[in-house]
Scaffold this motif. Structure first.
Motif, PDB file in Angstrom:
ATOM      1  N   ILE A   1     -19.764 -53.957   3.027  1.00  0.00           N
ATOM      2  CA  ILE A   1     -18.470 -54.008   2.346  1.00  0.00           C
ATOM      3  C   ILE A   1     -17.441 -53.159   3.079  1.00  0.00           C
ATOM      4  O   ILE A   1     -16.302 -53.551   3.251  1.00  0.00           O
ATOM      5  CB  ILE A   1     -18.611 -53.542   0.879  1.00  0.00           C
ATOM      6  CG1 ILE A   1     -19.431 -54.562   0.084  1.00  0.00           C
ATOM      7  CG2 ILE A   1     -17.237 -53.319   0.240  1.00  0.00           C
ATOM      8  CD1 ILE A   1     -19.837 -54.098  -1.297  1.00  0.00           C
ATOM      9  N   TYR A   2     -17.869 -51.964   3.511  1.00  0.00           N
ATOM     10  CA  TYR A   2     -16.952 -51.030   4.161  1.00  0.00           C
ATOM     11  C   TYR A   2     -17.213 -50.966   5.666  1.00  0.00           C
ATOM     12  O   TYR A   2     -17.218 -49.894   6.255  1.00  0.00           O
ATOM     13  CB  TYR A   2     -17.088 -49.634   3.551  1.00  0.00           C
ATOM     14  CG  TYR A   2     -16.673 -49.588   2.106  1.00  0.00           C
ATOM     15  CD1 TYR A   2     -15.334 -49.523   1.761  1.00  0.00           C
ATOM     16  CD2 TYR A   2     -17.619 -49.632   1.091  1.00  0.00           C
ATOM     17  CE1 TYR A   2     -14.939 -49.490   0.438  1.00  0.00           C
ATOM     18  CE2 TYR A   2     -17.235 -49.598  -0.239  1.00  0.00           C
ATOM     19  CZ  TYR A   2     -15.899 -49.522  -0.555  1.00  0.00           C
ATOM     20  OH  TYR A   2     -15.522 -49.493  -1.871  1.00  0.00           O
TER      21      TYR A   2
ATOM     22  N   ASP B   1     -33.331 -52.019  -4.014  1.00  0.00           N
ATOM     23  CA  ASP B   1     -33.660 -50.623  -3.750  1.00  0.00           C
ATOM     24  C   ASP B   1     -32.507 -49.911  -3.049  1.00  0.00           C
ATOM     25  O   ASP B   1     -31.492 -50.519  -2.692  1.00  0.00           O
ATOM     26  CB  ASP B   1     -34.976 -50.485  -2.967  1.00  0.00           C
ATOM     27  CG  ASP B   1     -34.897 -50.919  -1.512  1.00  0.00           C
ATOM     28  OD1 ASP B   1     -33.793 -50.992  -0.952  1.00  0.00           O
ATOM     29  OD2 ASP B   1     -35.969 -51.179  -0.930  1.00  0.00           O
ATOM     30  N   GLY B   2     -32.650 -48.613  -2.859  1.00  0.00           N
ATOM     31  CA  GLY B   2     -31.589 -47.800  -2.290  1.00  0.00           C
ATOM     32  C   GLY B   2     -31.187 -48.206  -0.887  1.00  0.00           C
ATOM     33  O   GLY B   2     -30.001 -48.168  -0.533  1.00  0.00           O
ATOM     34  N   LEU B   3     -32.159 -48.608  -0.069  1.00  0.00           N
ATOM     35  CA  LEU B   3     -31.837 -49.013   1.300  1.00  0.00           C
ATOM     36  C   LEU B   3     -31.016 -50.301   1.326  1.00  0.00           C
ATOM     37  O   LEU B   3     -30.050 -50.421   2.084  1.00  0.00           O
ATOM     38  CB  LEU B   3     -33.109 -49.161   2.126  1.00  0.00           C
ATOM     39  CG  LEU B   3     -33.862 -47.849   2.392  1.00  0.00           C
ATOM     40  CD1 LEU B   3     -35.197 -48.118   3.053  1.00  0.00           C
ATOM     41  CD2 LEU B   3     -33.020 -46.915   3.232  1.00  0.00           C
ATOM     42  N   GLU B   4     -31.396 -51.259   0.482  1.00  0.00           N
ATOM     43  CA  GLU B   4     -30.616 -52.496   0.402  1.00  0.00           C
ATOM     44  C   GLU B   4     -29.208 -52.219  -0.117  1.00  0.00           C
ATOM     45  O   GLU B   4     -28.236 -52.803   0.356  1.00  0.00           O
ATOM     46  CB  GLU B   4     -31.322 -53.505  -0.507  1.00  0.00           C
ATOM     47  CG  GLU B   4     -32.629 -54.032   0.066  1.00  0.00           C
ATOM     48  CD  GLU B   4     -33.391 -54.849  -0.954  1.00  0.00           C
ATOM     49  OE1 GLU B   4     -33.466 -56.078  -0.770  1.00  0.00           O
ATOM     50  OE2 GLU B   4     -33.890 -54.259  -1.930  1.00  0.00           O
ATOM     51  N   THR B   5     -29.106 -51.309  -1.080  1.00  0.00           N
ATOM     52  CA  THR B   5     -27.796 -50.927  -1.608  1.00  0.00           C
ATOM     53  C   THR B   5     -26.954 -50.286  -0.516  1.00  0.00           C
ATOM     54  O   THR B   5     -25.771 -50.601  -0.367  1.00  0.00           O
ATOM     55  CB  THR B   5     -27.950 -49.963  -2.800  1.00  0.00           C
ATOM     56  OG1 THR B   5     -28.750 -50.594  -3.801  1.00  0.00           O
ATOM     57  CG2 THR B   5     -26.606 -49.588  -3.386  1.00  0.00           C
ATOM     58  N   ALA B   6     -27.563 -49.393   0.274  1.00  0.00           N
ATOM     59  CA  ALA B   6     -26.845 -48.737   1.378  1.00  0.00           C
ATOM     60  C   ALA B   6     -26.341 -49.770   2.381  1.00  0.00           C
ATOM     61  O   ALA B   6     -25.200 -49.695   2.839  1.00  0.00           O
ATOM     62  CB  ALA B   6     -27.755 -47.725   2.071  1.00  0.00           C
ATOM     63  N   GLU B   7     -27.188 -50.731   2.720  1.00  0.00           N
ATOM     64  CA  GLU B   7     -26.778 -51.770   3.658  1.00  0.00           C
ATOM     65  C   GLU B   7     -25.638 -52.609   3.086  1.00  0.00           C
ATOM     66  O   GLU B   7     -24.715 -52.996   3.802  1.00  0.00           O
ATOM     67  CB  GLU B   7     -27.975 -52.631   4.037  1.00  0.00           C
ATOM     68  CG  GLU B   7     -28.960 -51.867   4.929  1.00  0.00           C
ATOM     69  CD  GLU B   7     -30.301 -52.565   5.093  1.00  0.00           C
ATOM     70  OE1 GLU B   7     -30.467 -53.705   4.608  1.00  0.00           O
ATOM     71  OE2 GLU B   7     -31.189 -51.947   5.707  1.00  0.00           O
ATOM     72  N   GLY B   8     -25.679 -52.885   1.777  1.00  0.00           N
ATOM     73  CA  GLY B   8     -24.591 -53.623   1.127  1.00  0.00           C
ATOM     74  C   GLY B   8     -23.280 -52.838   1.171  1.00  0.00           C
ATOM     75  O   GLY B   8     -22.217 -53.409   1.424  1.00  0.00           O
ATOM     76  N   ILE B   9     -23.374 -51.539   0.949  1.00  0.00           N
ATOM     77  CA  ILE B   9     -22.184 -50.689   1.025  1.00  0.00           C
ATOM     78  C   ILE B   9     -21.627 -50.710   2.445  1.00  0.00           C
ATOM     79  O   ILE B   9     -20.423 -50.839   2.652  1.00  0.00           O
ATOM     80  CB  ILE B   9     -22.516 -49.249   0.575  1.00  0.00           C
ATOM     81  CG1 ILE B   9     -22.795 -49.224  -0.924  1.00  0.00           C
ATOM     82  CG2 ILE B   9     -21.389 -48.275   0.953  1.00  0.00           C
ATOM     83  CD1 ILE B   9     -23.377 -47.914  -1.440  1.00  0.00           C
ATOM     84  N   ARG B  10     -22.506 -50.615   3.412  1.00  0.00           N
ATOM     85  CA  ARG B  10     -22.065 -50.639   4.818  1.00  0.00           C
ATOM     86  C   ARG B  10     -21.396 -51.980   5.161  1.00  0.00           C
ATOM     87  O   ARG B  10     -20.435 -52.010   5.903  1.00  0.00           O
ATOM     88  CB  ARG B  10     -23.246 -50.395   5.749  1.00  0.00           C
ATOM     89  CG  ARG B  10     -23.912 -49.059   5.540  1.00  0.00           C
ATOM     90  CD  ARG B  10     -23.692 -48.131   6.705  1.00  0.00           C
ATOM     91  NE  ARG B  10     -24.455 -46.910   6.521  1.00  0.00           N
ATOM     92  CZ  ARG B  10     -23.947 -45.806   5.996  1.00  0.00           C
ATOM     93  NH1 ARG B  10     -22.706 -45.759   5.625  1.00  0.00           N
ATOM     94  NH2 ARG B  10     -24.683 -44.728   5.865  1.00  0.00           N
TER      95      ARG B  10
END
Length: 184
Positions: free
Chosen positions: A20-21, A9-18
């Motif tokens: 990585i960066y 979901d979007g929240l998990e994706t956001a956490e993954g982006i955070r």
């Protein structure tokens, strides 16, 4: 990011982006069709900068982006009839030299009048080929480039401009009336 996506979901994706960066501020706006407190609390915990509820209007998206990049006071200032930029920011744009590349007369007139009303110096090119010639002859602070034009489109013109190292840092801002552009 959309909140509901298949798999992650979007929240998990956001956490993954955070992850990585890590250490970088990556602005993220969450889009959802649910206006539930639980989603909002989870989004805040994931450091999502803004949440938009579907259906999303262009104005709502613009406001969300402006709020992130200009600051929290943008919406209050804008809703009270203020400018889209904070006081003093327009002054930085005064006398900026902008190359406006546009082949549609109405779009050209609107963009030109908006900029000239702020004392921005506007030079017009009606297609990518004219833009190429002008950018080699004059100095510009930025280019507003329409994507779809006759003779040479904005993508092709931008690629040609970028071939010269002296234009590597020149801001080129794409403009289009299309909802989906797959070449940018």
């Amino acid at each position: 990011l959309d909140f509901l996506m298949p798999g992650v979901d979007g929240l998990e994706t956001a956490e993954g982006i955070r992850d990585i960066y890590s250490g970088m501020m990556i602005p993220i706006i969450m889009v959802t069709s649910h206006n539930e407190d639980d989603i909002r609390k989870r989004a805040e915990a994931s450091k999502i900068q803004n949440i938009l509820t579907k259906p999303i209007t262009p104005a709502a998206l613009c406001h969300a982006i402006m709020e992130i990049f200009i600051g929290e006071n943008y919406l209050l200032h804008h809703s009270q009839g203020g400018e889209a930029l904070p006081k003093g920011e327009w002054e930085r744009l005064r006398s900026a030299r902008i190359l406006l590349v546009e082949d549609n007369e109405i779009n050209l007139q609107v963009a030109r009048e908006l900029m000239e009303a702020r004392d921005i110096v506007v030079t017009v090119a009606r297609n990518g080929r004219e833009a190429l010639n002008l950018v080699k002859e004059q100095e510009f602070d930025a280019i507003l480039m329409d994507i779809q034009m006759q003779e040479m489109d904005g993508v092709e013109a931008t690629l040609e401009i970028r071939k010269e190292q002296r234009f590597a840092e020149l801001p080129i801002i794409a403009m289009t009336a299309d909802v989906v552009v797959d070449r940018i």
